[in-house]
Motif scaffolding. Sequence first.
Motif, short mmCIF file in Angstrom:
data_model
loop_
_atom_site.label_atom_id
_atom_site.label_comp_id
_atom_site.label_asym_id
_atom_site.label_seq_id
_atom_site.Cartn_x
_atom_site.Cartn_y
_atom_site.Cartn_z
N SER B 144 0.84 -1.19 0.00
CA SER B 144 0.00 0.00 0.00
C SER B 144 0.88 1.25 0.00
O SER B 144 1.80 1.37 0.81
CB SER B 144 -0.89 -0.02 1.25
OG SER B 144 -1.21 1.28 1.66
N ALA B 145 0.57 2.17 -0.89
CA ALA B 145 1.35 3.41 -0.97
C ALA B 145 1.28 4.18 0.34
O ALA B 145 2.23 4.84 0.75
CB ALA B 145 0.85 4.26 -2.12
N GLU B 146 0.12 4.08 1.02
CA GLU B 146 -0.08 4.83 2.26
C GLU B 146 0.83 4.31 3.37
O GLU B 146 1.37 5.08 4.16
CB GLU B 146 -1.54 4.72 2.69
CG GLU B 146 -1.90 5.59 3.86
CD GLU B 146 -3.39 5.50 4.23
OE1 GLU B 146 -4.16 4.88 3.49
OE2 GLU B 146 -3.75 6.05 5.27
N GLN B 149 5.30 3.11 1.47
CA GLN B 149 5.91 3.93 0.42
C GLN B 149 7.42 3.70 0.31
O GLN B 149 7.94 3.50 -0.79
CB GLN B 149 5.63 5.41 0.71
CG GLN B 149 6.08 6.37 -0.37
CD GLN B 149 5.31 6.19 -1.67
OE1 GLN B 149 4.20 5.69 -1.69
NE2 GLN B 149 5.94 6.56 -2.79
N SER B 184 2.42 4.36 -12.92
CA SER B 184 2.65 5.69 -12.35
C SER B 184 1.87 5.80 -11.03
O SER B 184 0.70 5.43 -10.98
CB SER B 184 2.14 6.74 -13.32
OG SER B 184 2.14 8.00 -12.71
N PRO B 185 2.49 6.21 -9.93
CA PRO B 185 3.83 6.76 -9.81
C PRO B 185 4.94 5.74 -9.50
O PRO B 185 6.06 6.13 -9.25
CB PRO B 185 3.67 7.72 -8.62
CG PRO B 185 2.63 7.06 -7.76
CD PRO B 185 1.70 6.36 -8.69
N LYS B 211 -3.08 -1.70 -16.10
CA LYS B 211 -3.17 -2.08 -14.68
C LYS B 211 -4.58 -2.49 -14.28
O LYS B 211 -4.89 -2.63 -13.09
CB LYS B 211 -2.64 -0.97 -13.78
CG LYS B 211 -3.43 0.31 -13.76
CD LYS B 211 -2.90 1.21 -12.65
CE LYS B 211 -3.62 2.53 -12.65
NZ LYS B 211 -3.27 3.37 -11.52
N GLY B 282 -4.90 7.74 -19.49
CA GLY B 282 -5.72 8.77 -18.86
C GLY B 282 -5.94 9.95 -19.79
O GLY B 282 -7.02 10.55 -19.79
N TRP B 335 0.45 10.86 -17.21
CA TRP B 335 -0.24 11.91 -17.97
C TRP B 335 0.62 12.50 -19.09
O TRP B 335 0.42 13.64 -19.49
CB TRP B 335 -0.72 13.04 -17.04
CG TRP B 335 -1.70 12.58 -16.02
CD1 TRP B 335 -1.42 12.23 -14.74
CD2 TRP B 335 -3.11 12.39 -16.19
NE1 TRP B 335 -2.57 11.84 -14.09
CE2 TRP B 335 -3.62 11.94 -14.95
CE3 TRP B 335 -4.00 12.56 -17.26
CZ2 TRP B 335 -4.97 11.64 -14.76
CZ3 TRP B 335 -5.33 12.28 -17.06
CH2 TRP B 335 -5.80 11.83 -15.82
#
Lengths: 349, 344
Positions: B144-146, B149, B184-185, B211, B282, B335
């Motif tokens: 999890s990115a949260e 990281q 990304s990211p 993804k 996107g 993007w």
Amino acid sequence: MTRNAWRRLVVWGLGLAGAAACAGEDALALRAEHFTVPPATGPSIHVVVQNLRDAVWRGRVALRLPDGWRWDPAERAVALAPRATQRVAFTIVKGMNLDANRYAVEVAATGDDGARVVRKQEIVCASAPFFEPRIDGRTGDWDDAVPVTFLHAGKKTVVRTYWNRTHFCLLVEVEEERHVGYRKGAEFDAVQVAIAPREAPAASQPEGKAARDEFLLVGSRSMWSRDRCFLLATPGTALSATQEARELASLEFKAARLVVRRRGGATCYEAAIPLAAMPGIQPTEGREFCFSVLVHDPDGTGLRDWGEAAGLWPRQRNRLAWSQWLGARWGRDAPFDNRIEWGFCSSKH
Amino acid sequence: MRRCAIVLFLALAVVGCGPRVAALYQTPPARMGSEIFFLTSVASNADPYEAGREAAEDLKRRVLKPPLAVLVSECFDGEARKAKALRGVCSVFPRQIVFGGATYGSFTHAGVADRDAVTLLAITGQGISVAAALQQNLGTAKLSAEKDQAEIEERLRNAGAGLVAKLPRAFERGLLIIIADAHSPKNGPLVEGIKQALVKPFPITGGSVNKNAGQTFVYYQGRMFQDSALALLLTGDFLVSMVGRQAKEGAEVVATAEAAARKAVEVQKGKPFAVLAFDCAGRKGKLVKVEEELAAIKRGIEETLPLFGCYCAGEIGPADGPDAKPNGPSSGVGWHIMVTVLGR
């Protein structure tokens, strides 16, 4: 005191109160829109600014996002004609997805005259990742959806959505003491959803046409009857027709799959609606559309409206945005407009 | 003892059933001044095998010599259909030369193919050399990115360095194409790891694979891998020019696509012979008519130049920004449209 004197006093008092309200009224209405793809991917965030006055407004609009985030620019110059509305874009340079899916934001607008309007909001990522869940009443395969949670009268509603090439899928968990299933001639619980293209016009005149697809999800009352989805409106439906409290039996939409189950203290509405029924919606990663939910809980909290929780302005209540039907109990005020930003994304990961 | 033997037998059987690929795929060194050809083909078909086969047959008919590598971009739904599309390609070309990934669609001069389609790029000629390597088990898919990281970044940096370590060491000029299951990211630290391992600045482009759940495949030697990254190293006496442009709104998407293509051609010091474009899915989602972006790219390049583009979940190249310059250092971002022009 004579009757006339009392009347004059009341009129004077009302006038004073009105003047005070006018003086205190903000020049602008502000609203940060919800993310329509996960913020860690660095999308745009939009702020809607409406000039509430009959004079041109000039100034700067700035945004404040959670600590550690970066965005660009810091502020934008905005000029608004009287009563005009503008959508102002900011770019997230560095953001983070939070499991709770709640992001505190602050929008501030400072006029050239120095007057400042500030709005604090909690926004969410309102997005449907790509996935094909089984519509079977089990909620295990909804872990990869993005939960949008809102409270009404102390009760929680959680909305999760997915999309795939053939269906738009949703799971709405309604916290409530008991579930009242569908029965003709009675009031019952239901979830009402509206889906429309991003650029759909507002339902503003009764003689106009609807621009949304609108569905009603209803659980059965007994084990001998089935859960049902009803099609309340499609683009082109006369808005006047949507305002008649219609009997639902003839509106059943059998192409949708729906399972309604009690789980813990909540009723779970799990549905898959064929995209073929909504040709105006182009499902592709990154595309935005409009989506909103009303939860009908007549024996409990009453009407729960995502539009209210989503931070729409009070003047964005719109009775024409939602269809009437027999068995519903509406509140004193009209529900909010159904055109609220939502998105198709690839994955929340 | 008997139990151990059974366990060992089963373990060997499982290992034996796994995809067998070379740790390094490498063609003979490029001959200075010899010819280089890039050719593309596209096939759309509800039958994934037929789409793969048709695209490959079309390419095979037109290439003068057997390709050194075939780059695949396909956009079928689900593992089974993707496997069929890949089998279709490999029914025409040997598995050993087939590389690529699952994308959100592709584009060539022929148009945009973003549903049930296979797009191929053949790289051929004695003037170019191809080396390819695969880094498996990036190990970040479940993090999890949260909460994780730092660990995500460390693992991806290490993975990037590990990928470069598998490539041949001696190369001066060329282009490194990265196709990764790191979106990304997450593609940021992966590219940082690659750059650190390369030591010297080197042109890097590429994209992150689709993804969507169940679609995150990298293709290496005709086999499907998840949680992996592929490096395709092209070397030879050709020149590389690269421009990256970012946009998140419809009109800007079109404008930046044209600007990137035009600028990449403009700063190419040689005579352009091929264009690669790794574009963000996107961005595509912001367009009412997705063909508008392709039309903009085509305005920026010559009609005769082979164009191979795909829609990704993250792009690699010189990131846009206030100080962005053509041919600047590459990074992993989102993007963007990353346009690479090859010339001599």
